[in-house]
Write a protein that holds these residues in place. Structure first.
Motif, PDB file in Angstrom:
ATOM      1  N   MET A  36      34.082  39.655  34.133  1.00  0.00           N
ATOM      2  CA  MET A  36      33.359  40.466  33.075  1.00  0.00           C
ATOM      3  C   MET A  36      33.929  40.261  31.671  1.00  0.00           C
ATOM      4  O   MET A  36      33.294  40.389  30.778  1.00  0.00           O
ATOM      5  N   ASN A  37      35.423  40.149  31.788  1.00  0.00           N
ATOM      6  CA  ASN A  37      35.833  40.388  30.423  1.00  0.00           C
ATOM      7  C   ASN A  37      37.256  39.203  30.391  1.00  0.00           C
ATOM      8  O   ASN A  37      38.150  39.270  29.648  1.00  0.00           O
ATOM      9  N   PHE A  38      36.690  37.893  30.769  1.00  0.00           N
ATOM     10  CA  PHE A  38      37.433  36.709  30.676  1.00  0.00           C
ATOM     11  C   PHE A  38      37.969  36.251  29.000  1.00  0.00           C
ATOM     12  O   PHE A  38      36.986  36.181  28.387  1.00  0.00           O
ATOM     13  N   SER A  39      39.108  36.084  28.857  1.00  0.00           N
ATOM     14  CA  SER A  39      39.507  35.630  27.602  1.00  0.00           C
ATOM     15  C   SER A  39      40.528  34.519  27.825  1.00  0.00           C
ATOM     16  O   SER A  39      41.603  34.891  28.113  1.00  0.00           O
ATOM     17  N   PRO A  40      40.572  33.522  27.121  1.00  0.00           N
ATOM     18  CA  PRO A  40      41.360  32.356  27.296  1.00  0.00           C
ATOM     19  C   PRO A  40      42.783  32.876  26.550  1.00  0.00           C
ATOM     20  O   PRO A  40      43.893  32.389  27.141  1.00  0.00           O
ATOM     21  N   GLU A  41      42.914  33.691  25.715  1.00  0.00           N
ATOM     22  CA  GLU A  41      44.014  34.110  25.120  1.00  0.00           C
ATOM     23  C   GLU A  41      45.075  35.002  26.228  1.00  0.00           C
ATOM     24  O   GLU A  41      46.187  35.072  25.946  1.00  0.00           O
ATOM     25  N   ARG A  42      44.340  35.503  27.107  1.00  0.00           N
ATOM     26  CA  ARG A  42      45.070  36.466  28.179  1.00  0.00           C
ATOM     27  C   ARG A  42      45.360  35.432  29.554  1.00  0.00           C
ATOM     28  O   ARG A  42      45.712  36.329  30.494  1.00  0.00           O
ATOM     29  N   ARG A  43      45.233  34.395  29.136  1.00  0.00           N
ATOM     30  CA  ARG A  43      45.465  33.459  30.450  1.00  0.00           C
ATOM     31  C   ARG A  43      46.877  33.647  31.248  1.00  0.00           C
ATOM     32  O   ARG A  43      47.191  33.732  32.349  1.00  0.00           O
ATOM     33  N   SER A  57      44.159  46.195  52.854  1.00  0.00           N
ATOM     34  CA  SER A  57      43.159  46.553  52.040  1.00  0.00           C
ATOM     35  C   SER A  57      43.632  46.901  50.695  1.00  0.00           C
ATOM     36  O   SER A  57      42.826  46.821  49.567  1.00  0.00           O
ATOM     37  N   ARG A  58      44.762  47.548  50.582  1.00  0.00           N
ATOM     38  CA  ARG A  58      45.341  47.944  49.154  1.00  0.00           C
ATOM     39  C   ARG A  58      45.510  46.578  48.250  1.00  0.00           C
ATOM     40  O   ARG A  58      45.067  46.439  47.345  1.00  0.00           O
ATOM     41  N   LEU A  59      45.881  45.428  49.005  1.00  0.00           N
ATOM     42  CA  LEU A  59      46.169  44.268  48.203  1.00  0.00           C
ATOM     43  C   LEU A  59      44.784  43.561  47.878  1.00  0.00           C
ATOM     44  O   LEU A  59      44.557  43.275  46.621  1.00  0.00           O
ATOM     45  N   TYR A  60      43.863  43.572  48.776  1.00  0.00           N
ATOM     46  CA  TYR A  60      42.456  43.217  48.518  1.00  0.00           C
ATOM     47  C   TYR A  60      42.110  43.956  47.342  1.00  0.00           C
ATOM     48  O   TYR A  60      41.181  43.294  46.676  1.00  0.00           O
ATOM     49  N   GLY A  61      42.048  45.318  47.508  1.00  0.00           N
ATOM     50  CA  GLY A  61      41.462  46.145  46.252  1.00  0.00           C
ATOM     51  C   GLY A  61      41.912  45.753  44.978  1.00  0.00           C
ATOM     52  O   GLY A  61      41.348  45.502  43.915  1.00  0.00           O
ATOM     53  N   ILE A  62      43.251  45.464  44.905  1.00  0.00           N
ATOM     54  CA  ILE A  62      43.830  44.787  43.668  1.00  0.00           C
ATOM     55  C   ILE A  62      43.500  43.428  43.031  1.00  0.00           C
ATOM     56  O   ILE A  62      43.083  43.424  42.031  1.00  0.00           O
ATOM     57  N   LEU A  63      43.326  42.706  44.249  1.00  0.00           N
ATOM     58  CA  LEU A  63      42.617  41.261  43.763  1.00  0.00           C
ATOM     59  C   LEU A  63      41.138  41.485  43.655  1.00  0.00           C
ATOM     60  O   LEU A  63      40.820  40.647  42.527  1.00  0.00           O
ATOM     61  N   LYS A  64      40.346  42.296  43.968  1.00  0.00           N
ATOM     62  CA  LYS A  64      39.041  42.552  43.703  1.00  0.00           C
ATOM     63  C   LYS A  64      39.041  43.065  42.144  1.00  0.00           C
ATOM     64  O   LYS A  64      37.967  42.678  41.629  1.00  0.00           O
ATOM     65  N   THR A  65      39.847  44.099  41.770  1.00  0.00           N
ATOM     66  CA  THR A  65      40.006  44.234  40.539  1.00  0.00           C
ATOM     67  C   THR A  65      40.068  43.346  39.390  1.00  0.00           C
ATOM     68  O   THR A  65      39.588  43.149  38.495  1.00  0.00           O
ATOM     69  N   TYR A  66      40.985  42.397  39.903  1.00  0.00           N
ATOM     70  CA  TYR A  66      41.355  41.285  38.930  1.00  0.00           C
ATOM     71  C   TYR A  66      40.148  40.381  39.117  1.00  0.00           C
ATOM     72  O   TYR A  66      39.890  39.884  37.521  1.00  0.00           O
TER      73      TYR A  66
END
Length: 437
Positions: free
Chosen positions: A404-411, A389-398
């Motif tokens: 919400m905040n995708f930016s090509p420069e942060r690829r 669940s901890r791993l899924y939580g991190i993945l959900k955050t990503y």
């Protein structure tokens, strides 16, 4: 249709995979539950140490008067105990009664004692157990003067033709010799027809040889110096118990010893006929709180030292557990059936005792702790689901961050985060049942 060989190979392959999966699951269980297992082990070790403390390295044994045969026997026990890494201290006493008194006293350091059978009264003794009889103690009744007929010793109405008004040493009051002599004289009815003196062994020998007294009771082994001194004196003779069988019936702890003609001295042909003697036994008594390992050590010492053949005993006769008047130690009962623990044959005493004690803690631990921990409600499942669940939580955050905040420069930053999450996922080990999660 598969061949027999292929079936065998598949069966072994399946068995091998099952074993590997079980072992992997067990290893994973240890990695997850080791703090709980360690805590449980410490608790069990504490209980084990408190309930079954290690055997002491110092033990006290009451023998008897200094220079006596019991002290000589005790020194052999000291040597045996020293080989096992235990210090056995010999305590000199005034005789059997003092030995008993010290064993009964719960504050006295004496934990074991040599005591003749018949000295203790079972109904009044508490806190004492026996490890069995370890030797015969013949009852010698020597007299001074010309040798007389056996019929002259016969007792009629409490009187003896030969011993009437004679002075006899019956040993120091409280000693085993005194207890046995008075018991025989009481049963015979002679306790009112004789004059008694209460001399220790050496003094009694000197007094009867010097003619100061007419006779002396001595309860000791054949090889004892006091006994040999009187047997080798041509002016001293031995009373034989013609009615030995009757004494043995009336006094339950008595034994009958057969002495063939000439056994004491072929040159003198002494005794001149086949005779019988009475004997009691030396019992090894202990404080019932003595550590079982030390009891086993005493029993093994008795087997090695007293189990050898002697003038009256055959090899293997002792230790004996047939005619004990006091409660037998449970350790002695076990020893009688099983002898010494097998580990002691291959390991030093302390190592064998440690292994023996550890077995009693680790076997219950392995047999109870592992199934118990596996059966704890959702213990392992919760831990594994928590990791997943901890791993899924991190993945959900990503995922939320990308939406919400995708930016090509942060690829590149996003890819590094996903690589790190993948690495952590690959390191995660779960049971086979939850691997699909």
């Amino acid at each position: 249709m598969a061949s027999f060989k292929e079936n065998i190979q598949e069966s072994f392959l399946g068995l091998s995979e099952a074993v590997q999966e079980t072992w992997a699951d067990f290893a994973q269980f240890l990695r997850e539950a080791w703090p709980l297992l360690l805590g449980l082990l410490f608790i069990l070790m504490g209980i084990w140490w408190y309930a079954d403390p290690p055997p002491p390295r110092h033990v006290s044994l009451a023998t008897g008067s200094a220079g006596g045969s019991y002290e000589a026997l005790g020194k052999k026990y000291v040597q045996f105990f020293a080989k096992k890494g235990v210090t056995l201290e010999l305590v000199s006493t005034n005789g059997a009664q003092e030995n008993l008194d010290r064993l009964i006293d719960r504050h006295d350091p004496v934990q074991a004692a040599f005591v003749q059978a018949g000295v203790a009264h079972p109904k009044t003794i508490k806190g004492i157990q026996t490890l069995g009889a370890i030797s015969y103690d013949p009852i010698w009744f020597f007299y001074r003067g010309p040798e007389v007929k056996q019929s002259d010793f016969e007792v009629v109405n409490g009187r003896s033709k030969f011993f009437a008004q004679k002075t006899i040493s019956v040993g120091v009051e409280g000693s085993g010799t005194h207890a046995q002599a008075m018991r025989i004289l009481n049963v015979s009815g002679l306790d009112r027809d004789l004059k008694f003196v209460y001399l220790p062994g050496k003094q009694a020998v000197k007094a009867v040889q010097a003619g100061e007294i007419d006779g002396a009771f001595i309860v000791d082994e054949f090889e004892a110096p006091n006994v040999q001194a009187l047997l080798n004196d041509p002016n001293i003779h031995l009373v034989t118990f013609k009615r030995a069988a009757a004494f043995a019936k009336l006094i339950p702890y008595m034994h009958i010893l057969d002495v063939p003609e000439g056994s004491f001295s072929l040159q003198r042909n002494y005794p001149s006929t086949d005779t019988t003697m009475l004997a009691t036994t030396t019992n090894l008594l202990i404080d019932d709180r003595m550590h079982p390992a030390i009891q086993f050590l005493f029993l093994e010492a008795a087997r090695e030292i007293n189990g050898k053949g002697s003038f009256f005993a055959k090899r293997g006769d002792f230790p004996s557990f047939q005619d004990s008047l006091l409660p037998e130690s449970p350790v002695a009962v076990h020893y009688e059936k099983n002898k010494y623990p097998l580990l002691a044959t291959y390991f030093p005493f302390w190592l064998a005792e440690l292994i023996n004690r550890l077995v009693f803690i680790f076997l219950p631990f392995c047999a109870i702790a592992y199934p118990l921990l596996q059966s704890l409600p959702s213990f392992r499942t919760r831990r594994m689901y928590s990791k997943i669940s901890r791993l899924y939580g991190i993945l959900k955050t990503y995922e939320q961050d990308l939406l919400m905040n995708f930016s090509p420069e942060r690829r590149e930053e996003y890819l590094k985060k996903l690589d790190l999450l993948e690495y952590e996922t690959l390191k995660l080990k779960v049971s086979q049942r939850l691997s699909g999660e």
